[in-house]
Design a protein around this motif. Sequence first.
Motif, mmCIF file in Angstrom:
data_model
loop_
_atom_site.group_PDB
_atom_site.id
_atom_site.type_symbol
_atom_site.label_atom_id
_atom_site.label_comp_id
_atom_site.label_asym_id
_atom_site.label_seq_id
_atom_site.Cartn_x
_atom_site.Cartn_y
_atom_site.Cartn_z
ATOM 1 N N TYR A 179 0.916 -1.272 -0.100
ATOM 2 C CA TYR A 179 0.088 0.104 0.171
ATOM 3 C C TYR A 179 0.823 1.523 -0.092
ATOM 4 O O TYR A 179 0.450 2.222 -0.458
ATOM 5 C CB TYR A 179 -1.032 -0.019 1.199
ATOM 6 C CG TYR A 179 -1.749 -1.112 1.334
ATOM 7 C CD1 TYR A 179 -2.971 -1.199 0.424
ATOM 8 C CD2 TYR A 179 -1.696 -2.323 1.936
ATOM 9 C CE1 TYR A 179 -3.796 -2.493 0.409
ATOM 10 C CE2 TYR A 179 -2.567 -3.411 2.197
ATOM 11 C CZ TYR A 179 -3.377 -3.214 1.286
ATOM 12 O OH TYR A 179 -4.450 -4.364 1.330
ATOM 13 N N GLN A 180 2.134 1.085 0.592
ATOM 14 C CA GLN A 180 2.801 2.352 0.598
ATOM 15 C C GLN A 180 3.530 2.654 -0.715
ATOM 16 O O GLN A 180 4.024 3.962 -0.843
ATOM 17 C CB GLN A 180 3.833 2.104 1.669
ATOM 18 C CG GLN A 180 3.230 2.017 3.233
ATOM 19 C CD GLN A 180 4.271 1.567 4.333
ATOM 20 O OE1 GLN A 180 5.288 1.020 3.929
ATOM 21 N NE2 GLN A 180 3.575 1.576 5.585
ATOM 22 N N ARG A 181 4.153 1.739 -1.526
ATOM 23 C CA ARG A 181 4.583 1.936 -2.691
ATOM 24 C C ARG A 181 3.658 2.995 -3.438
ATOM 25 O O ARG A 181 2.640 2.801 -3.820
ATOM 26 C CB ARG A 181 5.090 0.519 -3.296
ATOM 27 C CG ARG A 181 3.771 0.037 -3.904
ATOM 28 C CD ARG A 181 3.882 -1.326 -4.282
ATOM 29 N NE ARG A 181 2.309 -2.179 -4.485
ATOM 30 C CZ ARG A 181 1.772 -2.020 -5.714
ATOM 31 N NH1 ARG A 181 2.099 -1.018 -6.815
ATOM 32 N NH2 ARG A 181 0.413 -2.413 -5.693
ATOM 33 N N PRO A 182 4.609 3.834 -4.324
ATOM 34 C CA PRO A 182 3.848 4.852 -5.379
ATOM 35 C C PRO A 182 3.286 3.757 -6.498
ATOM 36 O O PRO A 182 2.054 4.284 -7.063
ATOM 37 C CB PRO A 182 4.875 5.462 -5.905
ATOM 38 C CG PRO A 182 6.208 4.721 -5.664
ATOM 39 C CD PRO A 182 6.015 4.075 -4.588
ATOM 40 N N GLY A 183 3.440 2.622 -6.701
ATOM 41 C CA GLY A 183 2.937 2.018 -7.656
ATOM 42 C C GLY A 183 1.257 1.319 -7.314
ATOM 43 O O GLY A 183 0.699 1.246 -8.441
ATOM 44 N N PHE A 184 1.067 1.677 -5.797
ATOM 45 C CA PHE A 184 -0.398 1.160 -5.624
ATOM 46 C C PHE A 184 -1.121 2.330 -6.090
ATOM 47 O O PHE A 184 -2.302 2.227 -6.835
ATOM 48 C CB PHE A 184 -0.429 1.355 -4.172
ATOM 49 C CG PHE A 184 -1.812 1.023 -3.549
ATOM 50 C CD1 PHE A 184 -2.390 -0.218 -3.771
ATOM 51 C CD2 PHE A 184 -2.629 1.973 -2.761
ATOM 52 C CE1 PHE A 184 -3.678 -0.441 -3.349
ATOM 53 C CE2 PHE A 184 -3.552 1.805 -2.263
ATOM 54 C CZ PHE A 184 -4.319 0.497 -2.427
ATOM 55 N N ALA A 185 -0.535 3.589 -6.085
ATOM 56 C CA ALA A 185 -1.663 4.923 -6.629
ATOM 57 C C ALA A 185 -1.559 4.751 -7.977
ATOM 58 O O ALA A 185 -2.571 5.038 -8.820
ATOM 59 C CB ALA A 185 -0.988 6.154 -6.174
ATOM 60 N N TRP A 186 -0.508 4.269 -8.632
ATOM 61 C CA TRP A 186 -0.299 4.466 -10.170
ATOM 62 C C TRP A 186 -1.193 3.242 -10.776
ATOM 63 O O TRP A 186 -1.976 3.345 -11.780
ATOM 64 C CB TRP A 186 1.012 4.019 -10.740
ATOM 65 C CG TRP A 186 2.138 4.974 -10.138
ATOM 66 C CD1 TRP A 186 2.056 6.217 -9.967
ATOM 67 C CD2 TRP A 186 3.390 4.861 -10.246
ATOM 68 N NE1 TRP A 186 3.046 6.849 -9.381
ATOM 69 C CE2 TRP A 186 4.087 5.964 -9.576
ATOM 70 C CE3 TRP A 186 4.326 3.635 -10.700
ATOM 71 C CZ2 TRP A 186 5.455 6.434 -9.424
ATOM 72 C CZ3 TRP A 186 5.848 3.942 -10.311
ATOM 73 C CH2 TRP A 186 6.314 5.275 -9.682
ATOM 74 N N GLY A 187 -1.522 2.230 -10.060
ATOM 75 C CA GLY A 187 -2.267 0.968 -10.548
ATOM 76 C C GLY A 187 -3.598 1.659 -10.403
ATOM 77 O O GLY A 187 -4.535 1.047 -11.294
ATOM 78 N N GLY A 188 -3.830 2.160 -9.306
ATOM 79 C CA GLY A 188 -5.459 2.568 -9.036
ATOM 80 C C GLY A 188 -5.741 3.786 -10.339
ATOM 81 O O GLY A 188 -6.974 3.571 -10.818
ATOM 82 N N MET A 189 -4.885 4.564 -10.870
ATOM 83 C CA MET A 189 -5.256 5.216 -11.774
ATOM 84 C C MET A 189 -5.218 4.642 -13.183
ATOM 85 O O MET A 189 -5.955 4.962 -14.182
ATOM 86 C CB MET A 189 -3.932 6.453 -12.058
ATOM 87 C CG MET A 189 -4.211 7.245 -10.992
ATOM 88 S SD MET A 189 -3.130 8.951 -10.999
ATOM 89 C CE MET A 189 -1.592 8.167 -10.001
#
Length: 361
Positions: free
Chosen positions: A210-220
């Motif tokens: 959840y902390q990796r930036p890729g979590f946000a990128w995947g959500g986008m």
Amino acid sequence: MNATQEARPPQAVRISSTPGDLAGLNPLLQAAEAGIGDVPALLALAKDLGGTAPNPGAGRTGYLWEILASVTAVDVAAGRILEPHLDAAAILTQAGAAPGSTGVSFDGTWGVFAAEAPGLKLEAKSAGGGVVLNGSKPWCSIAAQLDHAVLTAHLDDGGGRAAFAVDLHAAGVSFADPEWTSLGLREVPSGTVHFDAVPAVPLGPAGWYYQRPGFAWGGMGVAACWFGGAVAVARSYVDSLQKAADGGREPDQLALAHLGEIDRTLTGLTQYLARTAARIDAGELSGAGAWSEALRVRGSVAAAVERVQALVSQNLGPAPLAFDARYGKRMADLSLYIRQHHAMRDDAQLGALAFKGDHPW
């Protein structure tokens, strides 16, 4: 026009690439159209694409989103099947899991299962120098047809949740009947998977997923799929207006006003997605603000999808929902898919972050 043939051939959704680059997607889109309703064929397509599609943050995020949006514009369920496979590939890369190093083969098809549900819990426990999973994981889409999954589980030491790679063919894995009654995303039933002492491979420490930036990128990336669905609905609207005009009935002011609103909505989103993808590649969304931006992107796209669907439905009336299977499928699939956005609850989360000062204004 029958249930499987639309007025126009498959067409890419442009976010930031040149027309020449987008032309390279034509074979993919033709294959996606040929595979509508055929889950094994779509999974094979995802597997093939997984080795060539760019990962988010690697310099071609906009193109990755164009792939996701373009496939979803062909068929929403096809995009829903493709997106988690590409997301899993990105997660494995972000975790530094080289082929062969995890004990789980990279070959085959992948899902990503991170949802939670009351009364169900998946736990990871150390055993014999490794990790085994026990318990149940909800909302596992087409799990019985996949080879592997990246999933989250609760650590037995109370240290929160962590991510793991798991072989879905391993002994101890069983699949509950999803009892999927939805008219949307019929090809992508989501059910519960049970694990009984199933070996798993850790991907990062506790909280890393959840902390990796890729979590946000995947959500986008999911939002890029939603955007592609909205573009497809808008295109079907234009085709319907053109068909009526060819028959001597020109669109009235209301029809044109709604088309104008759809145009500025989708154009604004295109520009927003292009800027956001460029910011990801420039390293500007790799810190604490990444999730806030993901919430903005997802909320903006979800609201636009619902607005475009409402405008088109109001203008076209009941006929295409009743008689055009391709249109009806798209509307039902998309309505279910965007419920991955939690509406006002996600806005409340964004508001809490903004209240703490995490905003650009």
